[in-house]
Write a protein that holds these residues in place. Structure first.
Motif, PDB file in Angstrom:
ATOM      1  N   PRO A  14      37.625 -89.990 -71.635  1.00  0.00           N
ATOM      2  CA  PRO A  14      38.900 -90.685 -71.418  1.00  0.00           C
ATOM      3  C   PRO A  14      38.733 -92.181 -71.643  1.00  0.00           C
ATOM      4  CG  PRO A  14      37.842 -90.251 -69.318  1.00  0.00           C
ATOM      5  CD  PRO A  14      36.985 -89.586 -70.378  1.00  0.00           C
ATOM      6  N   LEU A  16      39.740 -95.696 -69.532  1.00  0.00           N
ATOM      7  CA  LEU A  16      40.117 -96.036 -68.166  1.00  0.00           C
ATOM      8  C   LEU A  16      40.425 -97.521 -68.012  1.00  0.00           C
ATOM      9  CD1 LEU A  16      37.241 -94.199 -66.217  1.00  0.00           C
ATOM     10  CD2 LEU A  16      39.537 -93.317 -66.683  1.00  0.00           C
ATOM     11  N   ILE A  46      34.499 -91.773 -60.236  1.00  0.00           N
ATOM     12  CA  ILE A  46      34.703 -91.732 -61.687  1.00  0.00           C
ATOM     13  C   ILE A  46      33.738 -90.775 -62.388  1.00  0.00           C
ATOM     14  CG2 ILE A  46      34.470 -93.103 -63.809  1.00  0.00           C
ATOM     15  CD1 ILE A  46      35.874 -95.387 -62.333  1.00  0.00           C
ATOM     16  N   SER A  49      34.747 -87.234 -62.454  1.00  0.00           N
ATOM     17  CA  SER A  49      36.028 -86.968 -63.118  1.00  0.00           C
ATOM     18  C   SER A  49      35.898 -86.856 -64.634  1.00  0.00           C
ATOM     19  CB  SER A  49      37.025 -88.073 -62.779  1.00  0.00           C
ATOM     20  OG  SER A  49      36.764 -89.260 -63.533  1.00  0.00           O
ATOM     21  N   ARG A 275      44.469 -93.845 -66.394  1.00  0.00           N
ATOM     22  CA  ARG A 275      43.553 -93.039 -67.217  1.00  0.00           C
ATOM     23  C   ARG A 275      44.334 -92.453 -68.395  1.00  0.00           C
ATOM     24  NH1 ARG A 275      38.970 -88.731 -65.600  1.00  0.00           N
ATOM     25  NH2 ARG A 275      39.113 -87.323 -67.396  1.00  0.00           N
ATOM     26  N   ASP A 277      43.816 -89.604 -71.468  1.00  0.00           N
ATOM     27  CA  ASP A 277      42.975 -88.504 -71.952  1.00  0.00           C
ATOM     28  C   ASP A 277      43.322 -88.136 -73.389  1.00  0.00           C
ATOM     29  OD1 ASP A 277      41.186 -87.672 -69.727  1.00  0.00           O
ATOM     30  OD2 ASP A 277      43.078 -87.479 -68.660  1.00  0.00           O
TER      31      ASP A 277
END
Length: 277
Positions: A14, A16, A46, A49, A275, A277
């Motif tokens: 991702p 961020l 983080i 995730s 975030r 993705d």
């Protein structure tokens, strides 16, 4: 195979945008004592995730401005304690993560291909926008880190374009992180009159990052007017450097939509993380 060469096993990382707090706030006593606890917990979460451990981190901090996009390509960067008036031990913090010269070469290639001027600084260390949040999120300091500057022009659209050129890195295992603050009016912190202002701008940011990429990027490029008065009250003129890492991250998101993944009220204002993705 180099760490930035795409291969089938690479998981798309991702992009961020994170709040890096106030100076070395996570490593000292604060008043109130728990003021930064939720932000620290978010940062610590983080790694879990992510779809895979990142091969490297490309970090854009609100504390480095340069005439053109500049890479800190040092193999073993030092630290810049660019904060003042804090306890002595906060000037002895260490973060011995390796630099990422190979990623720097790849970033230079991508920016050059996009027609964007790029420079390199082989001497500059990491400012606290880099080592403070990473020391919380990746305490083992075992992921190579490359810092990329913002542009002195503070041109919002140019920072979106900068991020767009970096998008391929996400498929090469590189985690792109914008480190700043979604609210950063130094006169407003701790002032209850700033609470509704920060909340309004935070709401606007949350709505904006979730839009399809063309609309999102257009709104971010015009954030100082599109967000209404709350925009400039949250980031005064010529002081928006803590917001612009979000623009780079949004550009790097490509067509991916963003979402607010963390928010808290600290020192009377809302701060958030986003975030893509």
């Amino acid at each position: 195979m180099s760490s930035t060469t795409p291969h089938p096993a690479a998981a798309r990382q991702p992009a961020l945008f994170i709040p890096h707090g106030a100076g070395p706030c996570f490593f000292m006593d604060w008043n109130p004592k728990d003021a930064w606890d939720r932000t620290a917990a978010f940062l610590r979460g983080i790694p879990a995730s992510l779809p895979a451990a990142p091969k490297a981190i490309l970090l854009i901090s609100g504390h480095w401005l340069a005439p053109r996009a500049t890479l800190g390509a040092t193999e073993r960067p030092g630290l810049i304690y660019d904060y003042g008036g804090f306890p002595p031990h906060t000037y002895e913090l260490a973060y011995p993560a390796p630099g990422a010269p190979a990623v720097a070469a790849r970033v230079r290639q991508l920016l050059t291909a996009a027609g964007l001027p790029v420079a390199q600084d082989d001497a500059r260390g990491w400012d606290h926008g880099v080592f403070i949040p990473l020391k919380v999120a990746f305490p083992d300091a075992d992921v190579p880190v490359l810092q990329l500057s913002l542009l002195q022009s503070l041109d919002a659209a140019a920072h979106v374009e900068l991020g767009r050129a970096l998008a391929p890195l996400r498929d090469e295992g590189v985690l792109i992180v914008g480190s700043g603050m979604s609210y950063h009016n130094m006169r407003g912190y701790g002032d209850a009159r700033s609470t509704p202002v920060a909340a309004a701008f935070d709401h606007w940011l949350g709505e904006t990052v979730a839009l399809p990429a063309p609309e999102r990027n257009a709104r971010l490029a015009a954030w100082d007017t599109a967000a209404g008065p709350a925009g400039r009250l949250s980031h005064p003129p010529r002081a928006e450097e803590h917001l612009l890492p979000l623009h780079v991250v949004a550009g790097a998101a490509g067509e991916g939509r963003g979402a607010k993944v963390f928010t808290d009220r600290v020192m009377a204002v809302d701060i958030s993380a986003f975030r893509f993705d």
